[in-house]
Design a protein around this motif. Sequence first.
Motif, PDB file in Angstrom:
ATOM      1  N   LEU A 189     -38.479 -43.900  -6.643  1.00  0.00           N
ATOM      2  CA  LEU A 189     -37.373 -44.658  -7.203  1.00  0.00           C
ATOM      3  C   LEU A 189     -36.065 -44.244  -6.527  1.00  0.00           C
ATOM      4  CD1 LEU A 189     -38.359 -44.571 -10.991  1.00  0.00           C
ATOM      5  CD2 LEU A 189     -38.926 -46.302  -9.261  1.00  0.00           C
ATOM      6  N   SER A 190     -35.013 -44.989  -6.782  1.00  0.00           N
ATOM      7  CA  SER A 190     -33.722 -44.744  -6.137  1.00  0.00           C
ATOM      8  C   SER A 190     -33.074 -43.458  -6.657  1.00  0.00           C
ATOM      9  CB  SER A 190     -32.778 -45.925  -6.399  1.00  0.00           C
ATOM     10  OG  SER A 190     -32.453 -45.991  -7.778  1.00  0.00           O
ATOM     11  N   PHE A 191     -32.007 -43.041  -5.964  1.00  0.00           N
ATOM     12  CA  PHE A 191     -31.283 -41.830  -6.375  1.00  0.00           C
ATOM     13  C   PHE A 191     -30.720 -41.993  -7.786  1.00  0.00           C
ATOM     14  CE2 PHE A 191     -27.226 -39.409  -6.459  1.00  0.00           C
ATOM     15  CZ  PHE A 191     -27.769 -38.118  -6.381  1.00  0.00           C
ATOM     16  N   GLY A 192     -30.172 -43.167  -8.070  1.00  0.00           N
ATOM     17  CA  GLY A 192     -29.654 -43.423  -9.411  1.00  0.00           C
ATOM     18  C   GLY A 192     -30.723 -43.313 -10.470  1.00  0.00           C
ATOM     19  N   ALA A 193     -31.914 -43.803 -10.151  1.00  0.00           N
ATOM     20  CA  ALA A 193     -33.029 -43.727 -11.095  1.00  0.00           C
ATOM     21  C   ALA A 193     -33.475 -42.286 -11.308  1.00  0.00           C
ATOM     22  CB  ALA A 193     -34.200 -44.570 -10.597  1.00  0.00           C
ATOM     23  N   ILE A 194     -33.378 -41.478 -10.246  1.00  0.00           N
ATOM     24  CA  ILE A 194     -33.724 -40.057 -10.376  1.00  0.00           C
ATOM     25  C   ILE A 194     -32.775 -39.374 -11.353  1.00  0.00           C
ATOM     26  CG2 ILE A 194     -33.833 -37.839  -9.169  1.00  0.00           C
ATOM     27  CD1 ILE A 194     -34.679 -39.394  -6.656  1.00  0.00           C
ATOM     28  N   LEU A 195     -31.481 -39.660 -11.213  1.00  0.00           N
ATOM     29  CA  LEU A 195     -30.495 -39.064 -12.118  1.00  0.00           C
ATOM     30  C   LEU A 195     -30.722 -39.535 -13.545  1.00  0.00           C
ATOM     31  CD1 LEU A 195     -27.179 -39.347 -10.051  1.00  0.00           C
ATOM     32  CD2 LEU A 195     -28.898 -37.526 -10.056  1.00  0.00           C
ATOM     33  N   PHE A 196     -30.917 -40.837 -13.710  1.00  0.00           N
ATOM     34  CA  PHE A 196     -31.138 -41.375 -15.050  1.00  0.00           C
ATOM     35  C   PHE A 196     -32.400 -40.801 -15.676  1.00  0.00           C
ATOM     36  CE2 PHE A 196     -33.291 -44.372 -17.822  1.00  0.00           C
ATOM     37  CZ  PHE A 196     -32.310 -44.620 -18.774  1.00  0.00           C
ATOM     38  N   SER A 197     -33.455 -40.719 -14.881  1.00  0.00           N
ATOM     39  CA  SER A 197     -34.727 -40.204 -15.386  1.00  0.00           C
ATOM     40  C   SER A 197     -34.598 -38.752 -15.832  1.00  0.00           C
ATOM     41  CB  SER A 197     -35.804 -40.331 -14.304  1.00  0.00           C
ATOM     42  OG  SER A 197     -37.057 -39.900 -14.785  1.00  0.00           O
ATOM     43  N   ALA A 198     -33.860 -37.961 -15.051  1.00  0.00           N
ATOM     44  CA  ALA A 198     -33.655 -36.559 -15.411  1.00  0.00           C
ATOM     45  C   ALA A 198     -32.911 -36.436 -16.733  1.00  0.00           C
ATOM     46  CB  ALA A 198     -32.893 -35.834 -14.304  1.00  0.00           C
ATOM     47  N   VAL A 199     -31.865 -37.236 -16.893  1.00  0.00           N
ATOM     48  CA  VAL A 199     -31.037 -37.143 -18.100  1.00  0.00           C
ATOM     49  C   VAL A 199     -31.791 -37.637 -19.333  1.00  0.00           C
ATOM     50  CG1 VAL A 199     -28.954 -37.997 -19.243  1.00  0.00           C
ATOM     51  CG2 VAL A 199     -28.859 -37.287 -16.852  1.00  0.00           C
ATOM     52  N   ILE A 200     -32.365 -38.831 -19.262  1.00  0.00           N
ATOM     53  CA  ILE A 200     -33.004 -39.406 -20.451  1.00  0.00           C
ATOM     54  C   ILE A 200     -34.245 -38.607 -20.845  1.00  0.00           C
ATOM     55  CG2 ILE A 200     -34.542 -41.052 -19.291  1.00  0.00           C
ATOM     56  CD1 ILE A 200     -32.461 -41.641 -22.498  1.00  0.00           C
ATOM     57  N   THR A 201     -34.980 -38.073 -19.864  1.00  0.00           N
ATOM     58  CA  THR A 201     -36.151 -37.261 -20.198  1.00  0.00           C
ATOM     59  C   THR A 201     -35.724 -35.927 -20.789  1.00  0.00           C
ATOM     60  OG1 THR A 201     -37.267 -38.254 -18.273  1.00  0.00           O
ATOM     61  CG2 THR A 201     -38.362 -36.402 -19.331  1.00  0.00           C
ATOM     62  N   GLY A 202     -34.613 -35.383 -20.262  1.00  0.00           N
ATOM     63  CA  GLY A 202     -34.143 -34.094 -20.749  1.00  0.00           C
ATOM     64  C   GLY A 202     -33.548 -34.145 -22.144  1.00  0.00           C
ATOM     65  N   VAL A 203     -32.768 -35.190 -22.435  1.00  0.00           N
ATOM     66  CA  VAL A 203     -32.045 -35.231 -23.715  1.00  0.00           C
ATOM     67  C   VAL A 203     -32.681 -36.155 -24.742  1.00  0.00           C
ATOM     68  CG1 VAL A 203     -29.912 -34.800 -22.436  1.00  0.00           C
ATOM     69  CG2 VAL A 203     -30.455 -37.142 -23.145  1.00  0.00           C
ATOM     70  N   GLY A 204     -33.597 -37.026 -24.315  1.00  0.00           N
ATOM     71  CA  GLY A 204     -34.155 -38.035 -25.215  1.00  0.00           C
ATOM     72  C   GLY A 204     -34.843 -37.457 -26.438  1.00  0.00           C
ATOM     73  N   GLY A 205     -35.710 -36.461 -26.227  1.00  0.00           N
ATOM     74  CA  GLY A 205     -36.428 -35.866 -27.349  1.00  0.00           C
ATOM     75  C   GLY A 205     -35.501 -35.195 -28.337  1.00  0.00           C
ATOM     76  N   GLY A 206     -34.510 -34.473 -27.817  1.00  0.00           N
ATOM     77  CA  GLY A 206     -33.549 -33.806 -28.686  1.00  0.00           C
ATOM     78  C   GLY A 206     -32.712 -34.795 -29.469  1.00  0.00           C
ATOM     79  N   MET A 207     -32.353 -35.931 -28.855  1.00  0.00           N
ATOM     80  CA  MET A 207     -31.597 -36.956 -29.555  1.00  0.00           C
ATOM     81  C   MET A 207     -32.394 -37.525 -30.714  1.00  0.00           C
ATOM     82  SD  MET A 207     -29.697 -39.172 -26.561  1.00  0.00           S
ATOM     83  CE  MET A 207     -29.190 -40.382 -27.791  1.00  0.00           C
ATOM     84  N   VAL A 208     -33.659 -37.837 -30.450  1.00  0.00           N
ATOM     85  CA  VAL A 208     -34.518 -38.386 -31.507  1.00  0.00           C
ATOM     86  C   VAL A 208     -34.689 -37.377 -32.634  1.00  0.00           C
ATOM     87  CG1 VAL A 208     -36.871 -39.146 -32.040  1.00  0.00           C
ATOM     88  CG2 VAL A 208     -35.717 -39.978 -29.978  1.00  0.00           C
TER      89      VAL A 208
END
Length: 203
Positions: free
Chosen positions: A114-133
């Motif tokens: 995936l693109s560089f932007g997708a890499i950044l987004f994937s890192a952030v949402i995977t890292g913080v998503g569980g904690g947010m929920v």
Amino acid sequence: MAWDVLNFIAVASFAFSGAVVAISERYDIFGVFILGIATAFAGGIMRNVILQEDVTQVWEQGVFLYVAIAIIVIAYIMPKSWVLFWNKWNVYLDAFGLSAFAIQGALFAIVHELSFGAILFSAVITGVGGGMVRDLLAQKRPMVLHAEIYAVWALLAGVALGIGVIDYTSSWQLYTLFLTIMVFRLLSYHLNWHLRFRDIYRI
């Protein structure tokens, strides 16, 4: 091998974190399992849905689901005093999960080319998503919305892997990045680093 180890660390940390929060809030056993499993797997599911990649259902997580269940059971049968102790230091569990999941998310995007932007987004949402929920289900203000630095560390993991500063094929470099992100997250918590502009709060 590094991918599996990071997955194990992330799932175990977030499952335990979610279970401890649920127990401290006096949830019943069903609520404890729901919060523990949601914390462990919600970030990855959210990532795949938004990036339009195949979604692996919770019940198809294989050994990681069993790890999460085992961790939740351990948390549930622990003495209440231990649960209260771990809830007090939940930031450490969260730092483990944030770092491991952020790297895992970036690796996911890289492997799928995936693109560089997708890499950044994937890192952030995977890292913080569980904690947010976890925080939303426990009716708490999500850590990612605090003034203190939180999601930035997940973004940093994505940048390091996305621009090639860290070689994703090197296990020792991935583990070094994991420890670095975890340490910075804990430093930002204990030293009260933040991103807010003080003048705004004086209005």
